[in-house]
Scaffold this motif. Structure first.
Motif, PDB file in Angstrom:
ATOM      1  N   HIS A   1      -7.463  -0.081  -5.118  1.00 47.50           N
ATOM      2  CA  HIS A   1      -6.615   0.316  -6.242  1.00 47.50           C
ATOM      3  C   HIS A   1      -5.654   1.443  -5.855  1.00 47.50           C
ATOM      4  O   HIS A   1      -4.461   1.397  -6.200  1.00 47.50           O
ATOM      5  CB  HIS A   1      -7.488   0.769  -7.421  1.00 47.50           C
ATOM      6  CG  HIS A   1      -8.329  -0.322  -7.993  1.00 47.50           C
ATOM      7  ND1 HIS A   1      -9.518  -0.109  -8.641  1.00 47.50           N
ATOM      8  CD2 HIS A   1      -8.150  -1.669  -7.995  1.00 47.50           C
ATOM      9  CE1 HIS A   1     -10.040  -1.255  -9.022  1.00 47.50           C
ATOM     10  NE2 HIS A   1      -9.234  -2.214  -8.640  1.00 47.50           N
ATOM     11  N   GLU A   2      -6.178   2.449  -5.150  1.00 48.75           N
ATOM     12  CA  GLU A   2      -5.323   3.575  -4.757  1.00 48.75           C
ATOM     13  C   GLU A   2      -4.222   3.111  -3.805  1.00 48.75           C
ATOM     14  O   GLU A   2      -3.056   3.492  -3.947  1.00 48.75           O
ATOM     15  CB  GLU A   2      -6.166   4.662  -4.084  1.00 48.75           C
ATOM     16  CG  GLU A   2      -7.181   5.326  -4.999  1.00 48.75           C
ATOM     17  CD  GLU A   2      -6.527   6.229  -6.023  1.00 48.75           C
ATOM     18  OE1 GLU A   2      -5.462   6.816  -5.719  1.00 48.75           O
ATOM     19  OE2 GLU A   2      -7.055   6.326  -7.145  1.00 48.75           O
ATOM     20  N   ALA A   3      -4.599   2.282  -2.839  1.00 50.35           N
ATOM     21  CA  ALA A   3      -3.601   1.771  -1.890  1.00 50.35           C
ATOM     22  C   ALA A   3      -2.590   0.874  -2.601  1.00 50.35           C
ATOM     23  O   ALA A   3      -1.382   0.926  -2.321  1.00 50.35           O
ATOM     24  CB  ALA A   3      -4.298   1.005  -0.772  1.00 50.35           C
ATOM     25  N   GLY A   4      -3.077   0.059  -3.530  1.00 49.44           N
ATOM     26  CA  GLY A   4      -2.178  -0.826  -4.275  1.00 49.44           C
ATOM     27  C   GLY A   4      -1.177  -0.049  -5.107  1.00 49.44           C
ATOM     28  O   GLY A   4      -0.003  -0.436  -5.216  1.00 49.44           O
ATOM     29  N   ALA A   5      -1.627   1.075  -5.691  1.00 50.44           N
ATOM     30  CA  ALA A   5      -0.714   1.888  -6.507  1.00 50.44           C
ATOM     31  C   ALA A   5       0.382   2.495  -5.644  1.00 50.44           C
ATOM     32  O   ALA A   5       1.554   2.556  -6.050  1.00 50.44           O
ATOM     33  CB  ALA A   5      -1.511   2.979  -7.215  1.00 50.44           C
ATOM     34  N   VAL A   6       0.024   2.956  -4.440  1.00 49.59           N
ATOM     35  CA  VAL A   6       1.021   3.540  -3.536  1.00 49.59           C
ATOM     36  C   VAL A   6       2.010   2.477  -3.081  1.00 49.59           C
ATOM     37  O   VAL A   6       3.230   2.713  -3.039  1.00 49.59           O
ATOM     38  CB  VAL A   6       0.315   4.199  -2.324  1.00 49.59           C
ATOM     39  CG1 VAL A   6       1.332   4.576  -1.252  1.00 49.59           C
ATOM     40  CG2 VAL A   6      -0.465   5.420  -2.774  1.00 49.59           C
TER      41      VAL A   6
ATOM     42  N   ALA B   1       6.043   2.789  -3.876  1.00 52.71           N
ATOM     43  CA  ALA B   1       6.699   3.351  -2.690  1.00 52.71           C
ATOM     44  C   ALA B   1       8.132   2.859  -2.594  1.00 52.71           C
ATOM     45  O   ALA B   1       8.394   1.664  -2.666  1.00 52.71           O
ATOM     46  CB  ALA B   1       5.917   2.971  -1.444  1.00 52.71           C
ATOM     47  N   GLU B   2       9.057   3.805  -2.449  1.00 49.24           N
ATOM     48  CA  GLU B   2      10.461   3.441  -2.310  1.00 49.24           C
ATOM     49  C   GLU B   2      10.834   3.241  -0.844  1.00 49.24           C
ATOM     50  O   GLU B   2      11.879   2.706  -0.520  1.00 49.24           O
ATOM     51  CB  GLU B   2      11.339   4.546  -2.920  1.00 49.24           C
ATOM     52  CG  GLU B   2      11.120   4.690  -4.426  1.00 49.24           C
ATOM     53  CD  GLU B   2      11.948   5.827  -5.007  1.00 49.24           C
ATOM     54  OE1 GLU B   2      12.657   6.498  -4.227  1.00 49.24           O
ATOM     55  OE2 GLU B   2      11.874   6.020  -6.228  1.00 49.24           O
ATOM     56  N   ILE B   3      10.002   3.761   0.038  1.00 44.96           N
ATOM     57  CA  ILE B   3      10.230   3.554   1.466  1.00 44.96           C
ATOM     58  C   ILE B   3       9.187   2.574   1.986  1.00 44.96           C
ATOM     59  O   ILE B   3       8.151   2.359   1.358  1.00 44.96           O
ATOM     60  CB  ILE B   3      10.146   4.891   2.234  1.00 44.96           C
ATOM     61  CG1 ILE B   3       8.760   5.534   1.985  1.00 44.96           C
ATOM     62  CG2 ILE B   3      11.252   5.843   1.807  1.00 44.96           C
ATOM     63  CD1 ILE B   3       8.502   6.753   2.836  1.00 44.96           C
TER      64      ILE B   3
END
Length: 596
Positions: free
Chosen positions: A532-537, A541-543
């Protein structure tokens, strides 16, 4: 004693005439060697008998002695820690009497007639009792209190006399006065193996049998009093899985039936079980175990009896109010014994030569399971449970063969073992995409109350990720992993973590061999939290993120090592949760920002 005469011998099948007084499933003694046999077919005064011992050297004209009673087992103190053959002959007593090899016609009492037990009365003279009531107890082992019951066939009455102190299983310990007269109660009772023992009421399967095996408890649980099967090809781990269940399942009594499997496998069980420690008490596991050994090199007809012998003993302990787990390894060998006897009887064969009544016999066996209210007049109702787990050994792993199909129509849990997983050294080799449990809804409330409402949500999400992985692997095989989006690559990585860090379990490791429900929850929680945390990032993420850096974070190694954490050190999981948040947030340059 009535005597018949042999007219035909065909392997384990003996046909005798002058048997007009015989009844179906009566026990007989064949020839002057007094081989044990059972009547399985009657035509006029001619009877077909399946003999539970080697019939070499037996010929026409020899006598058959009728006993007038069905094949029965002796139930009483002395069952726990015992090792019996398929017809309840104690193997240690046979060894003392005739040596390492079982001699034909040897007659040994299943229960020791000389040993004295300390009987403690639980009722007094003048008390009213009825079938199923506990009249006294014997401390059989340090783990098992053997409860002496009023046998099911007796009607209610008044205790006229009851004794205490040292007694053998054949000594009279109580006398009951009934309308039909006086009945003497001994610590030992006999019960026909083909007749299920009665109970007051059968209850719904709403309590899971916790096994400590993560793939079973989390994804495919079996309820107490439920039925499960473990089909799989040679070498896929059926026996080891059943050993794990016997060691770790939260059952108070274990009955293990080695029915037609290889002798060296049963030898491993006999050598290993006395060395195993019961996780709850620290005592040897054998102190709550009954073993029945009828291996592939023992008489084929006795395989059929061994299943019923085991389940009758299991029902007896269920009636005391215990939770019993019965492991049958394997029902395929039992079905092969049915097929051989059916062929010798010249019955019309069904599919693949198995008898047409194969499904009926399997159903009769599995239907003797259940969580029940025991027969009793006590104010507080006594609950018992009998959970059946049967291994199936389909030739070549072909689950379309008759024994597997007939079993799947009956049982509620299917733990399908996969040879490809076993070859990759993934154990338990239960295929998560093929297996199922029909008890999930029944036990959902138990897990909700014990662990929390999120348990079921996490289980569903984890299964969804594993299914998505299977679909994405097809794309990867065609066009490569670079064609996948970042979110899809994260799904593959999380599913890999689920497979390798959660579903894979090392039965030989001191800590990993058993996982409590709380530990399973913690392991699943941190794997999904990383997802979940990785998916949110990834989502915000704009980059372009370097996914390889994300997947190589040091916290990933800690997630993988949780399986080796002792239960008392699970508090470290909270620290891992904090590190997941911090390390993933650091990838975006936001450090410990709460919004990361």
């Amino acid at each position: 004693m009535d005597v018949g005469r042999i007219v035909k011998v065909s392997g384990p099948l003996v046909v005798a005439d002058q048997m007009g007084d015989a009844r179906m499933f009566d026990m007989v003694r064949v020839s002057d060697n007094r081989l044990m046999g059972e009547v399985i077919e009657l035509h006029g005064d001619r009877a077909s008998i399946q003999v539970y011992e080697e019939t070499g050297g037996i010929g026409p004209g020899e006598p058959v002695y009728l006993t007038g009673e069905p094949l029965s087992v002796e139930l009483g103190p002395g069952l726990i820690e015992a090792i019996f053959d398929g017809v309840q002959r104690p193997l240690d007593s046979i060894k003392e009497q005739v040596g390492d090899y079982i001699t034909r016609g040897v007659e040994v009492n299943p229960l020791n007639r000389e040993r004295k037990w300390d009987f403690v009365p639980k009722v007094k003279e003048g008390d009213q009792v009825r079938a199923g009531d506990i009249i006294g107890t014997v401390q059989e082992t340090t783990l098992v209190e053997h409860r002496i019951l009023v046998p099911p066939k007796y009607v209610s009455g008044t205790i006229k006399e009851i004794k205490s102190g040292q007694a053998t299983v054949t000594d009279v310990v109580a006398t009951i006065e009934t309308d039909q007269g006086l009945f003497e109660i001994k610590m030992m009772q006999r019960w026909p193996i083909r007749v299920g023992r009665p109970y007051k009421e059968k209850l719904g399967p709403h309590i899971p049998m916790i096994t400590g095996q993560r793939i079973i408890d989390t994804f495919f649980p079996v309820a107490k009093g439920g039925t499960a099967c473990i089909p799989g090809p040679f070498g896929s781990g059926k026996t080891v899985t059943q050993h794990q269940l016997a060691k770790w399942a939260d059952a108070e009594i274990v009955v293990y039936i080695g029915c037609g499997e290889r002798g060296n496998e049963m030898t491993d069980v006999l050598l290993e079980f006395p060395e195993l420690k019961d996780p709850k008490s620290g005592e040897p596991l054998m102190k709550r175990t009954v073993l029945i050994a009828n291996t592939s090199n023992m008489p084929v007809a006795a395989r059929e009896a061994s299943i019923y012998t085991g389940i009758t003993i299991a029902e007896y302990f269920r009636d005391m109010g215990y939770s019993v787990a019965l492991m049958a390894d394997s029902t395929s060998r039992w079905a092969e014994a049915l097929r051989e006897m059916s062929g010798r009887l010249e019955e019309m064969p069904g599919e693949e030569g198995y008898p047409a009544y194969l499904g009926t016999r399997l159903a009769e066996f599995y239907e003797r399971s259940g969580r029940t209210i025991c027969q009793s007049s006590e104010e507080k109702e006594r609950e018992g449970a009998l959970t059946l787990v049967g291994a199936v050994s389909p030739p070549g792993g072909d689950l379309s063969e008759p024994v597997s199909q007939a079993t799947l129509r009956i049982v509620k849990v299917f733990w399908g073992l996969d040879a490809s997983l076993a070859y990759r050294r993934h154990f338990p080799a239960i295929n998560w995409l093929l297996s199922y449990s029909l008890y999930l809804e029944n036990v959902a409330d138990y897990f909700k109350d014990t662990i929390g409402a999120q348990w079921n949500e996490m289980r569903i999400e984890a299964m969804r990720l594993l299914q998505e992985e299977s679909e994405l692997e097809e794309i990867v095989r065609l066009v490569g992993v670079d064609a996948l989006s970042a979110r899809e690559r994260l799904t593959l990585e999380t599913a890999k973590s689920l497979r390798e860090d959660f579903l894979h379990q090392n039965a030989m490791h001191e800590i990993d061999t058993y996982s409590s429900i709380q530990k399973q929850f913690s392991m699943l929680e941190i794997i999904l939290m990383f997802h979940h945390e990785a998916g949110a990032v990834i989502k915000k993420a704009e980059i372009d993120l370097d996914l390889e850096d994300m997947f190589a974070l040091s916290v990933r190694e800690k997630i993988a090592r949780v399986r080796y954490l002792p239960e008392e050190e699970l508090k470290e999981v909270e620290e891992i949760k904090r590190e997941i948040k911090e390390q993933i947030a650091s990838l975006t340059g936001e450090g410990g920002d709460e919004d990361a």
